[in-house]
Design a protein around this motif. Structure first.
Motif, PDB file in Angstrom:
ATOM      1  N   GLU A  19       0.833  -1.203   0.000  1.00  0.00           N
ATOM      2  CA  GLU A  19       0.000   0.000   0.000  1.00  0.00           C
ATOM      3  C   GLU A  19       0.870   1.258   0.000  1.00  0.00           C
ATOM      4  OE1 GLU A  19      -3.428   0.421   2.650  1.00  0.00           O
ATOM      5  OE2 GLU A  19      -3.289  -1.740   3.020  1.00  0.00           O
ATOM      6  N   THR A  34     -11.828  -1.907   4.137  1.00  0.00           N
ATOM      7  CA  THR A  34     -11.514  -3.330   4.214  1.00  0.00           C
ATOM      8  C   THR A  34     -12.766  -4.057   3.763  1.00  0.00           C
ATOM      9  OG1 THR A  34      -9.965  -2.987   6.031  1.00  0.00           O
ATOM     10  CG2 THR A  34     -10.771  -5.225   5.699  1.00  0.00           C
ATOM     11  N   ASN A  35     -12.659  -4.900   2.738  1.00  0.00           N
ATOM     12  CA  ASN A  35     -13.845  -5.571   2.200  1.00  0.00           C
ATOM     13  C   ASN A  35     -14.160  -6.848   2.983  1.00  0.00           C
ATOM     14  OD1 ASN A  35     -12.170  -7.632   1.155  1.00  0.00           O
ATOM     15  ND2 ASN A  35     -12.121  -6.732  -0.888  1.00  0.00           N
ATOM     16  N   GLU A  39      -9.645  -7.848   2.627  1.00  0.00           N
ATOM     17  CA  GLU A  39      -8.648  -7.201   1.778  1.00  0.00           C
ATOM     18  C   GLU A  39      -8.717  -5.692   1.976  1.00  0.00           C
ATOM     19  OE1 GLU A  39      -8.708 -10.051  -2.125  1.00  0.00           O
ATOM     20  OE2 GLU A  39     -10.269  -8.534  -1.943  1.00  0.00           O
ATOM     21  N   ARG A  40      -7.570  -5.066   2.065  1.00  0.00           N
ATOM     22  CA  ARG A  40      -7.510  -3.606   2.112  1.00  0.00           C
ATOM     23  C   ARG A  40      -7.792  -3.071   0.720  1.00  0.00           C
ATOM     24  NH1 ARG A  40      -7.867  -0.250   5.591  1.00  0.00           N
ATOM     25  NH2 ARG A  40      -6.115   1.028   4.954  1.00  0.00           N
ATOM     26  N   GLU A  41      -8.537  -1.979   0.653  1.00  0.00           N
ATOM     27  CA  GLU A  41      -8.849  -1.320  -0.607  1.00  0.00           C
ATOM     28  C   GLU A  41      -8.495   0.161  -0.500  1.00  0.00           C
ATOM     29  OE1 GLU A  41     -12.701  -3.940  -2.065  1.00  0.00           O
ATOM     30  OE2 GLU A  41     -13.049  -1.946  -1.233  1.00  0.00           O
ATOM     31  N   HIS A  43      -9.464   3.479  -2.494  1.00  0.00           N
ATOM     32  CA  HIS A  43     -10.431   3.982  -3.472  1.00  0.00           C
ATOM     33  C   HIS A  43      -9.963   5.339  -3.986  1.00  0.00           C
ATOM     34  CE1 HIS A  43     -13.903   1.185  -2.629  1.00  0.00           C
ATOM     35  NE2 HIS A  43     -13.027   0.872  -1.681  1.00  0.00           N
ATOM     36  N   ARG A  50      -6.830  -3.216  -4.761  1.00  0.00           N
ATOM     37  CA  ARG A  50      -7.097  -4.198  -3.711  1.00  0.00           C
ATOM     38  C   ARG A  50      -5.811  -4.929  -3.356  1.00  0.00           C
ATOM     39  NH1 ARG A  50     -11.499  -4.379  -6.808  1.00  0.00           N
ATOM     40  NH2 ARG A  50     -13.367  -3.620  -5.774  1.00  0.00           N
ATOM     41  N   GLU A  60      -5.143  -6.650  -7.309  1.00  0.00           N
ATOM     42  CA  GLU A  60      -6.130  -6.306  -8.334  1.00  0.00           C
ATOM     43  C   GLU A  60      -6.303  -4.800  -8.428  1.00  0.00           C
ATOM     44  OE1 GLU A  60     -10.096  -8.466  -8.759  1.00  0.00           O
ATOM     45  OE2 GLU A  60     -10.742  -6.560  -7.892  1.00  0.00           O
ATOM     46  N   THR A  62      -9.366  -2.312 -10.088  1.00  0.00           N
ATOM     47  CA  THR A  62     -10.667  -2.221 -10.734  1.00  0.00           C
ATOM     48  C   THR A  62     -10.785  -0.836 -11.343  1.00  0.00           C
ATOM     49  OG1 THR A  62     -11.716  -3.769  -9.212  1.00  0.00           O
ATOM     50  CG2 THR A  62     -13.170  -2.253 -10.378  1.00  0.00           C
ATOM     51  N   HIS A 123     -11.639  -5.413 -14.199  1.00  0.00           N
ATOM     52  CA  HIS A 123     -10.795  -5.847 -13.094  1.00  0.00           C
ATOM     53  C   HIS A 123      -9.549  -6.537 -13.663  1.00  0.00           C
ATOM     54  CE1 HIS A 123     -14.524  -5.471 -10.693  1.00  0.00           C
ATOM     55  NE2 HIS A 123     -15.091  -6.027 -11.747  1.00  0.00           N
TER      56      HIS A 123
END
Length: 142
Positions: A19, A34-35, A39-41, A43, A50, A60, A62, A123
């Motif tokens: 990150e 965090t989904n 997983e940390r995201e 945005h 991700r 990933e 997106t 994605h």
């Protein structure tokens, strides 16, 4: 402009990077999350990064609708041309869990094949991310 090289990198950020490295490349995100897979995201306004729940490495990106992007040097289009482009680059497209998947290009798309504008996204993922779904994979018929 987001420039992706299949299974390799996003704007020079290698899949598997941290990150901290992502923020060094893209700046501070609009939000962090965090989904449900832990997983940390990160945005950003027109894309999401991700990070693997275990390793913490980038797994990933997106692209959200109308994000300006390139995949392997080709411009991303947000209409039927993208699915046509994908079919030209992979004759063995797969459908799984509502996504059209190209293991050759390293991309899963939603919203293009079923005209669901609310789900439209591209994605791009690291190598091996979809292997656990192999038993659910079926050939995609356009």
């Amino acid at each position: 402009m987001i420039k992706i090289n299949s299974y390799k990198d996003v704007n020079g950020l290698i899949f598997g990077s941290s990150e901290v490295d992502a923020i060094a490349v893209f700046g501070e995100p609009v939000s962090r999350n965090t989904n449900r897979e832990s997983e940390r995201e990160l945005h950003f306004s027109d894309f999401i990064l991700r990070f693997d729940a275990i390793s913490g490495g980038l797994r990933e990106i997106t692209l959200l609708p109308f994000c300006e992007g390139m995949i392997n040097g080709d411009i991303v289009f947000w209409d039927d041309r993208f699915l046509q482009w994908l079919a030209l680059h992979d004759k063995n497209l797969i459908e799984v869990l509502g996504f059209v998947l190209s293991l050759k290009v390293g991309v899963a798309i939603s919203g293009f094949h079923d005209d669901d504008e609310s789900e439209k996204a591209i994605h791009m993922f690291r190598y091996g991310d979809w292997d656990i779904f192999q038993k659910n994979m079926r050939p995609f018929n356009q």
